[in-house]
Design a protein around this motif. Structure first.
Motif, PDB file in Angstrom:
ATOM      1  N   UNK A 106       0.825  -1.215   0.000  1.00 42.35           N
ATOM      2  CA  UNK A 106       0.000   0.000   0.000  1.00 42.35           C
ATOM      3  C   UNK A 106       0.856   1.261   0.000  1.00 42.35           C
ATOM      4  N   UNK A 107       1.989   1.216   0.709  1.00 41.14           N
ATOM      5  CA  UNK A 107       2.798   2.436   0.835  1.00 41.14           C
ATOM      6  C   UNK A 107       3.881   2.533  -0.235  1.00 41.14           C
ATOM      7  N   UNK A 108       4.044   1.480  -1.023  1.00 44.65           N
ATOM      8  CA  UNK A 108       5.006   1.554  -2.132  1.00 44.65           C
ATOM      9  C   UNK A 108       6.354   0.954  -1.837  1.00 44.65           C
ATOM     10  N   UNK A 109       6.484   0.190  -0.757  1.00 48.98           N
ATOM     11  CA  UNK A 109       7.762  -0.457  -0.466  1.00 48.98           C
ATOM     12  C   UNK A 109       7.825  -1.882  -1.017  1.00 48.98           C
ATOM     13  N   UNK A 110       6.707  -2.350  -1.545  1.00 54.59           N
ATOM     14  CA  UNK A 110       6.693  -3.675  -2.174  1.00 54.59           C
ATOM     15  C   UNK A 110       5.799  -3.598  -3.410  1.00 54.59           C
ATOM     16  N   UNK A 111       6.168  -4.377  -4.394  1.00 52.11           N
ATOM     17  CA  UNK A 111       5.403  -4.373  -5.649  1.00 52.11           C
ATOM     18  C   UNK A 111       4.401  -5.519  -5.623  1.00 52.11           C
ATOM     19  N   UNK A 112       3.128  -5.236  -5.884  1.00 52.63           N
ATOM     20  CA  UNK A 112       2.164  -6.343  -5.924  1.00 52.63           C
ATOM     21  C   UNK A 112       2.447  -7.277  -7.102  1.00 52.63           C
ATOM     22  N   UNK A 113       2.205  -8.562  -6.898  1.00 56.25           N
ATOM     23  CA  UNK A 113       2.324  -9.500  -8.019  1.00 56.25           C
ATOM     24  C   UNK A 113       1.131  -9.295  -8.954  1.00 56.25           C
ATOM     25  N   UNK A 114      -0.030  -9.035  -8.363  1.00 56.34           N
ATOM     26  CA  UNK A 114      -1.208  -8.680  -9.162  1.00 56.34           C
ATOM     27  C   UNK A 114      -2.194  -7.954  -8.252  1.00 56.34           C
ATOM     28  N   UNK A 115      -3.227  -7.400  -8.857  1.00 58.20           N
ATOM     29  CA  UNK A 115      -4.233  -6.682  -8.072  1.00 58.20           C
ATOM     30  C   UNK A 115      -4.123  -5.190  -8.267  1.00 58.20           C
ATOM     31  N   UNK A 116      -4.988  -4.485  -7.585  1.00 59.00           N
ATOM     32  CA  UNK A 116      -5.095  -3.039  -7.802  1.00 59.00           C
ATOM     33  C   UNK A 116      -5.168  -2.312  -6.452  1.00 59.00           C
ATOM     34  N   UNK A 117      -4.430  -1.210  -6.377  1.00 56.55           N
ATOM     35  CA  UNK A 117      -4.446  -0.371  -5.164  1.00 56.55           C
ATOM     36  C   UNK A 117      -4.838   1.043  -5.582  1.00 56.55           C
ATOM     37  N   UNK A 118      -5.837   1.597  -4.939  1.00 61.65           N
ATOM     38  CA  UNK A 118      -6.222   2.990  -5.206  1.00 61.65           C
ATOM     39  C   UNK A 118      -6.188   3.744  -3.877  1.00 61.65           C
ATOM     40  N   UNK A 119      -5.436   4.830  -3.859  1.00 63.28           N
ATOM     41  CA  UNK A 119      -5.347   5.656  -2.648  1.00 63.28           C
ATOM     42  C   UNK A 119      -5.954   7.021  -2.977  1.00 63.28           C
ATOM     43  N   UNK A 120      -6.998   7.377  -2.258  1.00 65.67           N
ATOM     44  CA  UNK A 120      -7.717   8.646  -2.488  1.00 65.67           C
ATOM     45  C   UNK A 120      -7.972   8.873  -3.977  1.00 65.67           C
ATOM     46  N   UNK A 121      -8.399   7.844  -4.654  1.00 62.75           N
ATOM     47  CA  UNK A 121      -8.750   7.953  -6.069  1.00 62.75           C
ATOM     48  C   UNK A 121      -7.568   7.834  -7.021  1.00 62.75           C
ATOM     49  N   UNK A 122      -6.349   7.746  -6.481  1.00 60.02           N
ATOM     50  CA  UNK A 122      -5.160   7.653  -7.349  1.00 60.02           C
ATOM     51  C   UNK A 122      -4.772   6.178  -7.481  1.00 60.02           C
ATOM     52  N   UNK A 123      -4.656   5.726  -8.708  1.00 60.95           N
ATOM     53  CA  UNK A 123      -4.273   4.330  -8.948  1.00 60.95           C
ATOM     54  C   UNK A 123      -2.770   4.182  -8.695  1.00 60.95           C
ATOM     55  N   UNK A 124      -2.429   3.449  -7.665  1.00 63.13           N
ATOM     56  CA  UNK A 124      -1.024   3.290  -7.277  1.00 63.13           C
ATOM     57  C   UNK A 124      -0.471   1.928  -7.684  1.00 63.13           C
ATOM     58  N   UNK A 125      -1.237   1.161  -8.424  1.00 58.13           N
ATOM     59  CA  UNK A 125      -0.795  -0.191  -8.774  1.00 58.13           C
ATOM     60  C   UNK A 125       0.490  -0.145  -9.595  1.00 58.13           C
TER      61      UNK A 125
END
Lengths: 339, 245
Positions: free
Chosen positions: A59-78
């Motif tokens: 969620x905070x950007x210290x690890x890369x997801x293998x798959x899936x989607x992260x949205x923080x306050x409407x910003x796609x951080x995937x």
């Protein structure tokens, strides 16, 4: 149903969909989905190794997801984890400020990383040091601080830039009761000021005190996610009694005998003694059990009725005994009376 | 503006926390002094030999100053997890790592001018092309710092950083043409020399101090710039791959 439908897309601070993290053959986080509302304290609970820190790191950007989607306050951080870092404050599970800098210098440095101007960050650092009761130690090197002081200073560093969303990873782990209570009070105050708090902890009692909603994660999967009231509803009418005896080793040795003699009870043995719960919702008659224990030469010091806790819910859902959670937490406890 | 505030703060913090600490300042003075003295005595010649020794001593000071400091500080912060705090800052990884390396570059450049200051006291340096000398020192400092970064990303422990640094530093020192002309090396070793950034830096230094370089200055500078870009981009790629897993 997508995770945001639980709370309405407009007020979503964090939305996670099918988030997965694999390390070679190990799946640390498996298709996790949840949404955190703006302005709530969201608890992310589970035993050590369940995937809490891996999730927070994604969620905070210290690890890369293998798959899936992260949205923080409407910003796609995937794809770009840096995109929303200006909105976040992060307090890691270990205090990681610079030991050679003073508390004040550390806070000012952290403010500068978010582009705060000198006067602004110095003023905010002074405010936070006073708020956390560290103003007298402001000029001392961080390395000389006690564990509780380090924790408070690390939290202050996480909020120096007044983030919209605060990620707290085990905020009270390993610190004394007074500091833990103070930190919990500060978390509530921050939340009251509008900060969304994402809290990971293995102290279930802490989550019970702070969080509006909680998710339980076990072996990388979310096994329950709901409001505290909804989760606790299941425990209504259940009775639990905690027994404290003089000779605990002997009590432990008698575990099997006690369980077979009182099959109508769910018995668990932990460091505090014996905990008894009725299997159905019938009233708990403890007289025979007390007599049985005394016949076995065990002096019962206290029999205390406990309020059903979130821990009971977790144990029932996850199938994890309290001993395991306690072992994971080490010998520490976040408690120390209500706060 | 916000990025600039972050960059300057990282530089100032590193200077305060590492580079301006008394042991490092004394190391930055003693090391070049020791090398100057050693080569001066070894040459057995008079003060007129100082300009010939100067490029070598300057390059050694920069190389050891930058690689040692950066490899150790980054590894130390990574191990203590304070590096995570930097990774969480809302600035690009490129800017972050440039800020992180800037302190070592400044430290390296300052180290290089210690032997120059000493030489200025004992010999005539009026023939030195100062602009070219400064350019060479900066480029050597940048390439050595980025080499230190590459080492820091490759190792986990502080002691490994030191050992691994020497794996690059000592061969580089003796193969770059500072103390023995490349033409005197065995033929099979010469390609190795030309694969080292310090070879080109040393050549510019010789050119700046004595007006005698083997290769055109423009070529040397272009190759050094290419080495800097390559080392920085490889290090960034490794950071993304290894530290943001």
């Amino acid at each position: 149903m997508t995770s945001s439908e639980y709370c309405g897309a407009a007020d979503v601070a964090i939305e996670v969909e099918a988030l997965t993290k694999r390390y070679d053959t190990v799946t640390a986080v498996d298709e996790v989905a949840f949404a955190v509302r703006q302005g709530e304290i969201f608890g992310f609970l589970g035993p050590n190794g369940a995937g809490k820190t891996t999730t927070i790191n994604m969620l905070i950007g210290l690890a890369r997801p293998s798959s899936g989607r992260i949205t923080i306050s409407g910003i796609d951080c995937s794809k770009n984890p840096k995109a929303a870092q200006h909105l976040m404050g992060v307090v890691p599970d270990e205090s990681n400020l610079y030991p050679e800098l003073t508390g004040f210098e550390n806070l000012c440095f952290c403010g500068a990383l978010y582009g705060m101007r000198r006067r602004q960050r110095e003023q905010r650092a002074r405010e936070l040091l006073a708020m956390f009761g560290l103003d007298r130690a402001a000029g001392r090197s961080f390395g000389s601080y006690s564990k509780g002081m380090k924790r408070k200073c690390t939290i202050a560093a996480g909020i120096i830039h007044s983030p919209q969303i605060l990620f707290l990873d085990e905020p009270t782990s390993g610190i004394d009761v007074a500091s833990a209570r103070q930190i919990r009070r500060l978390i509530r105050e921050l939340n009251a000021d509008g900060t969304t708090v994402f809290l990971t902890t293995h102290y279930i009692e802490e989550a019970e005190r702070l969080c509006g909603r909680v998710a339980f994660i076990v072996e990388g999967r979310i096994v329950a996610l709901d409001g505290l009231d909804a989760l606790m509803r299941d425990t209504e009418g259940r009775e639990i009694v905690q027994f404290e005896v003089v000779d605990r080793p002997r009590l432990s040795a008698l575990q099997d005998e006690v369980r077979s003699a009182f099959g109508e009870f769910r018995c668990s043995f932990d460091k505090a003694g014996l905990r008894v719960e009725s299997r159905d919702r019938s009233p708990l008659r403890i007289g025979p059990l007390v007599r049985y224990l005394e016949e076995q030469g065990l002096e019962v010091l206290e029999a205390r009725r406990l309020r059903p806790s979130l821990e009971e819910v977790f144990v029932r859902i996850a199938g994890i005994e309290p001993e395991r959670m306690a072992d994971d937490a080490g010998a520490e406890s976040p408690t120390g009376g209500s706060s | 503006m916000k990025a600039l505030i972050a960059l300057v703060s990282i530089l100032v913090k590193d200077m305060q926390a590492y580079y301006l600490k008394p042991p490092n300042i004394s190391w930055g003075l003693i090391f070049p002094l020791a090398w100057t003295g050693m080569f001066f005595v070894r040459s057995g010649e008079g003060l007129e030999s100082v300009p010939a020794l100067l490029p070598g001593v300057m390059a050694v000071s920069v190389l050891f100053g930058t690689t040692s400091m950066l490899a150790v500080t980054v590894t130390f912060e990574k191990k203590g997890r304070s590096f995570e705090r930097l990774l969480l800052a809302p600035i690009s990884l490129e800017l972050l790592m440039f800020a992180k390396t800037l302190g070592a570059i400044v430290f390296g450049v300052a180290n290089a001018f210690v032997p120059v200051a000493i030489a200025a006291l004992i010999t005539d340096l009026s023939g030195v092309r100062w602009g070219l000398l400064f350019t060479a020192v900066v480029l050597i400092a940048v390439s050595s710092t980025f080499l230190g970064l590459f080492i820091a990303v490759a190792v986990k422990e502080v002691f490994e950083a030191q050992t691994f640094s020497n794996f690059f530093r000592f061969p580089m020192l003796f193969l770059c043409g500072l103390f023995f002309p490349i033409a005197q090396l065995p033929v099979w070793l010469r390609p190795v020399s030309y694969a080292l950034p310090l070879t080109y830096g040393a050549d510019v230094l010789h050119n700046a101090v004595r007006g005698a370089g083997e290769m055109p200055v423009v070529l040397n500078i272009a190759v050094l710039v290419a080495f800097c870009a390559l080392l920085f981009s490889v290090s960034l790629r490794s950071i993304r791959r290894k530290w943001i897993v």
